[in-house]
Design a protein around this motif. Structure first.
Motif, PDB file in Angstrom:
ATOM      1  N   UNK A 189      -8.628  -7.475  -8.284  1.00  0.00           N
ATOM      2  CA  UNK A 189      -7.923  -8.597  -7.650  1.00  0.00           C
ATOM      3  C   UNK A 189      -7.892  -8.440  -6.130  1.00  0.00           C
ATOM      4  N   UNK A 190      -8.201  -7.258  -5.623  1.00  0.00           N
ATOM      5  CA  UNK A 190      -8.466  -7.092  -4.196  1.00  0.00           C
ATOM      6  C   UNK A 190      -9.949  -7.254  -3.895  1.00  0.00           C
ATOM      7  N   UNK A 191     -10.788  -6.573  -4.660  1.00  0.00           N
ATOM      8  CA  UNK A 191     -12.206  -6.474  -4.322  1.00  0.00           C
ATOM      9  C   UNK A 191     -12.917  -7.820  -4.365  1.00  0.00           C
ATOM     10  N   UNK A 192     -12.657  -8.621  -5.391  1.00  0.00           N
ATOM     11  CA  UNK A 192     -13.384  -9.880  -5.522  1.00  0.00           C
ATOM     12  C   UNK A 192     -13.156 -10.804  -4.325  1.00  0.00           C
ATOM     13  N   UNK A 193     -11.909 -11.136  -3.983  1.00  0.00           N
ATOM     14  CA  UNK A 193     -11.731 -12.008  -2.815  1.00  0.00           C
ATOM     15  C   UNK A 193     -12.135 -11.361  -1.500  1.00  0.00           C
ATOM     16  N   UNK A 194     -11.908 -10.059  -1.354  1.00  0.00           N
ATOM     17  CA  UNK A 194     -12.248  -9.401  -0.084  1.00  0.00           C
ATOM     18  C   UNK A 194     -13.745  -9.422   0.171  1.00  0.00           C
ATOM     19  N   UNK A 195     -14.540  -9.096  -0.844  1.00  0.00           N
ATOM     20  CA  UNK A 195     -15.994  -9.121  -0.680  1.00  0.00           C
ATOM     21  C   UNK A 195     -16.508 -10.541  -0.497  1.00  0.00           C
ATOM     22  N   UNK A 196     -15.958 -11.468  -1.252  1.00  0.00           N
ATOM     23  CA  UNK A 196     -16.390 -12.861  -1.110  1.00  0.00           C
ATOM     24  C   UNK A 196     -16.072 -13.413   0.273  1.00  0.00           C
ATOM     25  N   UNK A 197     -15.004 -12.920   0.881  1.00  0.00           N
ATOM     26  CA  UNK A 197     -14.656 -13.356   2.238  1.00  0.00           C
ATOM     27  C   UNK A 197     -15.542 -12.718   3.296  1.00  0.00           C
ATOM     28  N   UNK A 198     -16.358 -11.722   2.906  1.00  0.00           N
ATOM     29  CA  UNK A 198     -17.276 -11.095   3.849  1.00  0.00           C
ATOM     30  C   UNK A 198     -16.840  -9.741   4.353  1.00  0.00           C
ATOM     31  N   UNK A 199     -15.785  -9.173   3.748  1.00  0.00           N
ATOM     32  CA  UNK A 199     -15.354  -7.828   4.111  1.00  0.00           C
ATOM     33  C   UNK A 199     -16.086  -6.787   3.264  1.00  0.00           C
ATOM     34  N   UNK A 200     -16.100  -5.546   3.748  1.00  0.00           N
ATOM     35  CA  UNK A 200     -16.487  -4.404   2.928  1.00  0.00           C
ATOM     36  C   UNK A 200     -15.221  -3.698   2.471  1.00  0.00           C
ATOM     37  N   UNK A 201     -15.309  -2.996   1.337  1.00  0.00           N
ATOM     38  CA  UNK A 201     -14.135  -2.325   0.802  1.00  0.00           C
ATOM     39  C   UNK A 201     -14.351  -0.846   0.584  1.00  0.00           C
ATOM     40  N   UNK A 202     -13.302  -0.064   0.851  1.00  0.00           N
ATOM     41  CA  UNK A 202     -13.269   1.359   0.527  1.00  0.00           C
ATOM     42  C   UNK A 202     -12.086   1.579  -0.407  1.00  0.00           C
ATOM     43  N   UNK A 203     -12.330   2.266  -1.505  1.00  0.00           N
ATOM     44  CA  UNK A 203     -11.318   2.453  -2.532  1.00  0.00           C
ATOM     45  C   UNK A 203     -10.862   3.897  -2.613  1.00  0.00           C
ATOM     46  N   UNK A 204      -9.560   4.125  -2.349  1.00  0.00           N
ATOM     47  CA  UNK A 204      -8.939   5.405  -2.656  1.00  0.00           C
ATOM     48  C   UNK A 204      -8.152   5.166  -3.946  1.00  0.00           C
ATOM     49  N   UNK A 205      -8.755   5.537  -5.067  1.00  0.00           N
ATOM     50  CA  UNK A 205      -8.124   5.283  -6.352  1.00  0.00           C
ATOM     51  C   UNK A 205      -7.191   6.436  -6.710  1.00  0.00           C
TER      52      UNK A 205
END
Length: 458
Positions: free
Chosen positions: A143-159
């Protein structure tokens, strides 16, 4: 805490993982910066096609992913499959609607500001760090990754350190779907390194789903660095039941709302606030249904409640119950940790609660329900609002005016009327007070990690 898969059904370590060293973290940060630059210039339609491809991959991996979720945190297998399905649905929804959600908005009367044209446009921020929990190891991230990537951001995940297999699956997912290398990467690192990452100039913003102390730490660090943050923290959601509703439906929904995900959900109903006129009947039905739940092996299709995800989580929950009973609370069902392997805790209901009991103000993260008797709607709202949290809420009432009154008076990020709190891609999700700030999903969610730019043209 070691980075490891520990099966909560047995307490046995399945596999351990080495934390990334400083050089690998730097390499991944640099790759994320490059990917963000590429994504920024990639047409939205292309990003949407990649997201649909990622959804197809997740759907094809459904059975493997469900078993992985169950092994890592004890989620009943039927609920694990539902989590995977929910991710797929959200990814496709976001992809299908991203162009309208990010569309430029023209000013209706640009001459009012002395322009021939004026509008607002949404642009990505860059690299966003996501600090995510174990309880919904795929859904919370998606629910973070889908909109963030679609908006043109890159994501880093600290799980979370106890779901490394989920982290590594997500690490490769989006590149497999066609996104540029480095668009979304996992960082196998301890929590102690999060503050340093937020301070890094290559990180543009941060989002966290987790505990209130962790959220305060992230917000403080982000604030000092003047970086955007979104916090989705704890919840102690009220479930209010007023006279005139179908008590069989209300009590069945209440049980499901309390024990979903073995009771380990921020928006699980935790406090049941029941009008005195129907209190006895509701409690009789609720406790009988709690007692009938099947507790056992989460890989078994018949299991309703599996183990808690961690040994420390069960210990914390037991301490809350023990504190309440020592101070006079009534145990209506459950309440004792059984013998045998695994971190199981029985579905439990407590009544006769007083303000000196910790469970009145603290979040019970497990299948323990706190039940309150109230005389009218004013007392119901007072009890509902008495905690520091304000994530979601539910109210059961047949009266439209009363429903509207509760919607106005409840201090929460959402109110569900005659239903149970849930999250979905279509609606914004987030809380108030100590439950955090900012929103995920919905129109508001995709805008959180965008720069809203105003444009004026002579």
């Amino acid at each position: 805490m070691p980075i490891a898969t520990i099966d909560p059904t047995t307490g046995q370590t399945v596999k351990t993982f080495e934390a990334y060293d400083a050089a690998e973290v730097r390499r991944r940060l640099d790759r994320a910066v490059d990917a963000a630059a590429t994504l920024r210039e990639t047409p939205i339609a292309q990003r949407a096609d990649w997201m649909r491809a990622a959804a197809d991959i997740v759907e094809n991996d459904l059975d493997r992913l469900a078993r992985m979720l169950t092994q890592e945190m004890g989620k009943p297998i039927t609920q694990a499959r539902a989590e995977v399905h929910k991710c797929v649905r959200a990814m496709r929804f976001e992809a299908d609607h991203v162009e309208e959600l990010l569309a430029d908005q023209p000013l209706a009367e640009p001459d009012a500001v002395g322009a021939s044209q004026a509008w607002t446009t949404w642009q990505p921020l860059g690299v966003v760090l996501a600090v995510m929990p174990w309880n919904f190891a795929l859904w919370q991230v998606m629910r973070f990754a889908a909109p963030a990537l679609l908006a043109g951001n890159a994501g880093l995940l600290k799980h979370a350190s106890n779901v490394p297999q989920a982290a590594l699956y997500l690490d490769s997912l989006f590149e497999r779907a066609g996104f540029p290398p480095g668009s979304f990467q996992a960082l196998l690192i301890p929590s102690s390194q999060v503050a340093g990452l937020i301070q890094d100039d290559r990180i543009a913003a941060v989002t966290i789903t987790g505990s209130e102390p962790a959220g305060r730490s992230v917000a403080e660090t982000a604030g000092k660095a003047i970086k955007k943050s979104v916090l989705e923290l704890g919840g102690s959601d009220p479930f209010i039941v007023m006279p005139g509703v179908d008590l069989d439906t209300a009590s069945s929904t209440a049980v499901r709302a309390r024990v979903q995900n073995n009771g380990q959900s921020c928006i699980a109903a935790k406090r049941f606030v029941v009008h005195t006129d129907i209190y006895d009947d509701f409690v009789d039905q609720f406790t009988a249904k709690m007692a009938d739940l099947v507790v056992g092996d989460p890989m078994d299709e018949a299991t309703d409640v599996g183990p808690l995800a961690t040994e420390s989580g069960r210990r914390d929950l037991a301490e809350l119950v023990d504190d309440a009973t020592a101070k006079g609370a009534d145990v209506l069902v459950g309440g004792n940790v059984g013998d045998g392997p695994g971190w199981f805790y029985p579905p439990t209901a407590l009544a006769g609660l007083t303000d000196d009991m910790r469970i009145v103000t603290e979040e019970a993260f497990g299948p323990v329900a706190a039940i309150y008797r109230v005389s009218d709607r004013d007392e119901a709202v007072r009890v509902a609002n008495q905690t520091s949290f304000g994530l979601s809420s539910a109210v059961w009432s047949p009266d439209a005016d009363e429903q509207a009154w509760f919607v106005r008076e409840l201090d929460a990020g959402a109110v569900f009327v005659n239903g149970m709190s849930e999250s979905s891609a279509e609606l914004p999700f987030g809380g108030v007070k100590a439950s955090g700030y900012g929103r995920e999903m919905g129109t508001a969610g995709i805008h959180e990690f965008c720069n809203l730019k105003a444009v004026w043209k002579a």
